[in-house]
Design a protein around this motif. Structure first.
Motif, PDB file in Angstrom:
ATOM      1  N   GLN A   1      60.770  67.550  59.978  1.00  0.00           N
ATOM      2  CA  GLN A   1      59.435  67.089  59.577  1.00  0.00           C
ATOM      3  C   GLN A   1      58.411  68.213  59.674  1.00  0.00           C
ATOM      4  N   LEU A   2      58.532  69.043  60.708  1.00  0.00           N
ATOM      5  CA  LEU A   2      57.621  70.192  60.812  1.00  0.00           C
ATOM      6  C   LEU A   2      57.874  71.176  59.676  1.00  0.00           C
ATOM      7  N   ALA A   3      59.126  71.374  59.339  1.00  0.00           N
ATOM      8  CA  ALA A   3      59.454  72.287  58.237  1.00  0.00           C
ATOM      9  C   ALA A   3      58.886  71.787  56.917  1.00  0.00           C
ATOM     10  N   GLU A   4      58.873  70.465  56.749  1.00  0.00           N
ATOM     11  CA  GLU A   4      58.307  69.891  55.525  1.00  0.00           C
ATOM     12  C   GLU A   4      56.812  70.185  55.403  1.00  0.00           C
ATOM     13  N   LEU A   5      56.156  70.428  56.535  1.00  0.00           N
ATOM     14  CA  LEU A   5      54.738  70.780  56.523  1.00  0.00           C
ATOM     15  C   LEU A   5      54.518  72.261  56.219  1.00  0.00           C
ATOM     16  N   GLY A   6      55.608  72.996  56.046  1.00  0.00           N
ATOM     17  CA  GLY A   6      55.495  74.419  55.764  1.00  0.00           C
ATOM     18  C   GLY A   6      55.577  75.289  56.998  1.00  0.00           C
ATOM     19  N   VAL A   7      55.961  74.698  58.122  1.00  0.00           N
ATOM     20  CA  VAL A   7      56.053  75.434  59.381  1.00  0.00           C
ATOM     21  C   VAL A   7      57.451  76.044  59.510  1.00  0.00           C
ATOM     22  N   ALA A   8      57.513  77.315  59.888  1.00  0.00           N
ATOM     23  CA  ALA A   8      58.797  77.965  60.154  1.00  0.00           C
ATOM     24  C   ALA A   8      59.248  77.560  61.554  1.00  0.00           C
ATOM     25  N   THR A   9      60.197  76.652  61.619  1.00  0.00           N
ATOM     26  CA  THR A   9      60.644  76.114  62.901  1.00  0.00           C
ATOM     27  C   THR A   9      61.874  76.867  63.370  1.00  0.00           C
ATOM     28  N   ARG A  10      61.705  77.677  64.380  1.00  0.00           N
ATOM     29  CA  ARG A  10      62.799  78.489  64.927  1.00  0.00           C
ATOM     30  C   ARG A  10      63.310  77.816  66.195  1.00  0.00           C
ATOM     31  N   MET A  11      64.255  76.882  66.012  1.00  0.00           N
ATOM     32  CA  MET A  11      64.829  76.180  67.150  1.00  0.00           C
ATOM     33  C   MET A  11      65.871  77.064  67.825  1.00  0.00           C
TER      34      MET A  11
END
Length: 442
Positions: free
Chosen positions: A65-75
């Motif tokens: 969901q964060l990625a859908e907002l355009g956020v680069a999510t580095r888990m």
């Protein structure tokens, strides 16, 4: 603009979602060492007790969901070091072992907290369990299936909720705390006596006013808890003795409290203007004492995270501070508190007066009424409200939210006595219980 966010539980999730909306052209990168975000640890006891069947329901956001907002999510990326002078972070990919260095214009530190782990003999034994994150929740449920005797160390909110959950599962439960009362940070004796009586009636063994000194085991698994006043045989131990801020990355680079909690101003800025912080990694402004304090609560975290986003470029919305307002349901008791207890006020050197009333919540002619126990704490000199507690089988916990607003706005008992509250026999009396307490104080 390049924004890096370190950590993504409550404060981080709130900050990221708002920043993505407010700054659509920004490059936002989240570094999170776990593979999940936004886990509601306050729901672990509900999962243990079977109220929440699926532990995955305790998330309210996902990396996708964060990625859908355009956020680069580095888990599964662990930040190893931060250089605020160079505006860089050094990060290890926990999946590959590779390291990288990234740069930022604005840094948001929402690294949260971690349970306090005492350095005690036997702490490494199997079935000595922490209670904080997703993996802990799954481990507690799995281990509890094979345990008959469960010991909870720490009689705060989390500990009390777990005790109830385990007791309702049919376990033999022991509750240990070094204080002589349960929930002593939130409630004064008239209230904790009711809580302790409820627990004792349900068969919970209360081992208060003693300190855990170690754990003994058999075949690598915990078998007993050793204290300054006796030992207690057990199959499973849950440690709930408090939290410490995760702030080693910024040590010596921004102002902190002695315990390591990051100091921020009313716009969530640290002493470095390009570094913002929010959530359990931070101190908060505590209105009852009018100073900074460490009060890790999810409610504080989401407010602070949202304010980070609002104030990232221009100081816009001020943080109004906190009263540490909180609540708990124990069996059929609804309990809530805000601000200082009488004892905490006295310990802080404040001369206070208090009023405690116990009365029926509705007119006596109604077919069903419940007793309500309410206490208000106020400054002896100025009459300023600084704390309150409520306990009832009726759910009157929202009255504590009302008193939280009163404390935040600096109201006095005299003002509270004549605040306009509605009357309707289904809900209350002509004089609201808050009015009544304040009038008695006058």
């Amino acid at each position: 603009m390049k924004i890096i966010v370190i950590g993504c539980t409550h404060a981080g999730t709130a900050a990221v979602t708002q920043m993505a909306l407010l700054y659509p052209d920004a490059e936002i990168t989240v570094y999170e060492r776990n593979d999940t975000v936004s886990f509601l640890s306050c729901g672990i006891a509900l999962h243990v007790g079977g109220v929440v069947k699926d532990v995955d329901e305790l998330f309210y956001a996902t990396p996708a969901q964060l990625a859908e907002l355009g956020v680069a999510t580095r888990m599964r990326h662990d930040v190893l070091a931060v250089d605020t002078a160079a505006k860089t972070v050094r990060v290890r990919n926990l999946n590959t072992g590779d390291t990288l260095t990234d740069t930022y214009d604005k840094l948001v530190v929402t690294t949260g907290s971690w349970p306090i782990i005492p350095n005690l003999p036997g702490i490494e034994l199997d079935n000595v369990q922490l209670c904080k994150n997703y993996s802990h929740a799954k481990a507690i449920v799995a281990k509890a299936e094979r345990a008959n005797r469960v010991t909870v160390v720490g009689a705060g909110y989390i500990g009390i909720e777990l005790v109830e959950a385990f007791e309702q599962m049919g376990k033999q439960v022991t509750l240990i705390d070094n204080a002589d009362r349960v929930l002593f940070k939130y409630l004064d004796p008239a209230f904790t006596e009711r809580v302790e009586a409820e627990l004792a009636e349900r068969g919970v063994k209360l081992a208060l006013d003693r300190t855990v000194t170690g754990f003994q085991g058999e075949n690598g698994r915990v078998a007993s808890v050793v204290t300054t006043d006796g030992s207690y045989e057990t199959d499973l131990v849950i440690l709930c003795i408090g939290f410490r801020p995760n702030t080693e990355l910024l040590k010596g680079q921004v102002d902190m409290l002695p315990n390591g909690a990051i100091m921020t101003d009313e716009y969530m800025r640290t002493s470095n203007p390009d570094v913002f912080a929010a959530g359990d990694s931070c101190a908060v402004y505590y209105n009852p004492l009018q100073t900074h304090a460490y009060i890790p609560l999810a409610t504080n975290a989401v407010r602070m995270g949202t304010l980070v986003a609002r104030n990232l470029l221009v100081p816009t919305v001020q943080y109004m501070g906190t009263q540490g307002t909180s609540g708990i349901r124990l069996y059929d008791l609804n309990i809530a508190s805000t601000g200082l207890t009488e004892q905490a006020a006295l310990d802080a050197g404040i001369h206070v007066k208090t009023v405690t009333i116990e009365e029926e919540d509705r007119p006596g002619f109604m077919p069903h009424v419940e007793k309500v126990l309410l206490k208000i704490v106020y400054d002896e000199t100025t009459g300023r409200l600084i704390g309150a507690q409520v306990l009832s089988k009726a759910d009157l916990t929202q009255s504590i939210n009302t008193l939280s607003v009163c404390i935040q706005n600096g109201m006095t008992v005299e003002q509270l006595g004549f605040v306009d509250f509605f009357f309707q026999p289904h809900f209350n009396k002509p004089w609201n219980v808050l009015n009544r307490a304040a009038l008695q104080a006058m």
